[in-house]
Design a protein around this motif. Structure first.
Motif, PDB file in Angstrom:
ATOM      1  N   HIS A   1       9.832  -6.366  -9.442  1.00 50.15           N
ATOM      2  CA  HIS A   1      11.259  -6.163  -9.237  1.00 50.15           C
ATOM      3  C   HIS A   1      11.762  -4.957 -10.026  1.00 50.15           C
ATOM      4  O   HIS A   1      11.193  -4.596 -11.058  1.00 50.15           O
ATOM      5  CB  HIS A   1      12.044  -7.413  -9.648  1.00 50.15           C
TER       6      HIS A   1
ATOM      7  N   LEU B   1      16.137  -5.463  -6.871  1.00 50.40           N
ATOM      8  CA  LEU B   1      15.394  -5.427  -5.618  1.00 50.40           C
ATOM      9  C   LEU B   1      13.926  -5.721  -5.873  1.00 50.40           C
ATOM     10  O   LEU B   1      13.405  -5.446  -6.959  1.00 50.40           O
ATOM     11  CB  LEU B   1      15.509  -4.040  -4.972  1.00 50.40           C
ATOM     12  N   SER B   2      13.240  -6.212  -4.853  1.00 52.47           N
ATOM     13  CA  SER B   2      11.788  -6.358  -4.944  1.00 52.47           C
ATOM     14  C   SER B   2      11.171  -4.961  -4.928  1.00 52.47           C
ATOM     15  O   SER B   2      11.841  -3.970  -4.601  1.00 52.47           O
ATOM     16  CB  SER B   2      11.267  -7.177  -3.761  1.00 52.47           C
TER      17      SER B   2
ATOM     18  N   ALA C   1       9.055  -3.765  -2.787  1.00 50.29           N
ATOM     19  CA  ALA C   1       9.107  -3.249  -1.416  1.00 50.29           C
ATOM     20  C   ALA C   1      10.517  -2.778  -1.056  1.00 50.29           C
ATOM     21  O   ALA C   1      10.683  -1.727  -0.419  1.00 50.29           O
ATOM     22  CB  ALA C   1       8.638  -4.323  -0.438  1.00 50.29           C
ATOM     23  N   GLU C   2      11.513  -3.533  -1.457  1.00 47.46           N
ATOM     24  CA  GLU C   2      12.900  -3.131  -1.192  1.00 47.46           C
ATOM     25  C   GLU C   2      13.252  -1.857  -1.947  1.00 47.46           C
ATOM     26  O   GLU C   2      13.991  -1.007  -1.431  1.00 47.46           O
ATOM     27  CB  GLU C   2      13.860  -4.246  -1.592  1.00 47.46           C
ATOM     28  N   THR C   3      12.735  -1.713  -3.165  1.00 50.99           N
ATOM     29  CA  THR C   3      12.995  -0.508  -3.950  1.00 50.99           C
ATOM     30  C   THR C   3      12.365   0.709  -3.280  1.00 50.99           C
ATOM     31  O   THR C   3      12.984   1.776  -3.217  1.00 50.99           O
ATOM     32  CB  THR C   3      12.479  -0.670  -5.393  1.00 50.99           C
TER      33      THR C   3
ATOM     34  N   ASP D   1      11.869   1.079  -0.073  1.00 50.81           N
ATOM     35  CA  ASP D   1      12.725   1.370   1.089  1.00 50.81           C
ATOM     36  C   ASP D   1      14.018   2.057   0.651  1.00 50.81           C
ATOM     37  O   ASP D   1      14.491   2.998   1.303  1.00 50.81           O
ATOM     38  CB  ASP D   1      13.062   0.089   1.857  1.00 50.81           C
ATOM     39  N   TRP D   2      14.603   1.570  -0.444  1.00 53.54           N
ATOM     40  CA  TRP D   2      15.837   2.148  -0.988  1.00 53.54           C
ATOM     41  C   TRP D   2      15.621   3.611  -1.366  1.00 53.54           C
ATOM     42  O   TRP D   2      16.420   4.482  -0.998  1.00 53.54           O
ATOM     43  CB  TRP D   2      16.266   1.300  -2.182  1.00 53.54           C
TER      44      TRP D   2
END
Length: 86
Positions: free
Chosen positions: A11, A24-25, A27-29, A31-32
């Protein structure tokens, strides 16, 4: 060189001007970061040799904690551990 222990973290807290902190996780980071990189007219010089925003985001996640979007306007991300290691 980044600390190898950071790669084990799942995270990140992300900071954007004018917005609150968001967790964010990994993976989300990615993408961000990729979204912010894709929105830039030109990638940063040290990332220009990479093919796409996703590859650039991966390099940034491993090597930096800040990206300047415009003069005086930057985003930041920091690895955090939500649970103690077992």
């Amino acid at each position: 060189m980044s600390d190898p222990l950071l790669r084990e973290l799942d995270h990140y807290v992300v900071l954007e001007p004018g917005k609150g902190d968001i967790i964010l996780s990994a993976a989300e980071t990615l993408d961000w970061l990729a979204g912010h990189l894709a929105a830039l007219a030109e990638p940063p010089a040290d990332l220009a040799d990479l093919a796409d925003p996703e590859a650039r985001a991966g390099r940034l996640l491993d090597t930096a904690c800040e990206l300047e979007l415009a003069p005086g306007r930057a985003i930041q991300w920091f690895a955090v551990r939500l649970e103690p290691p077992t």
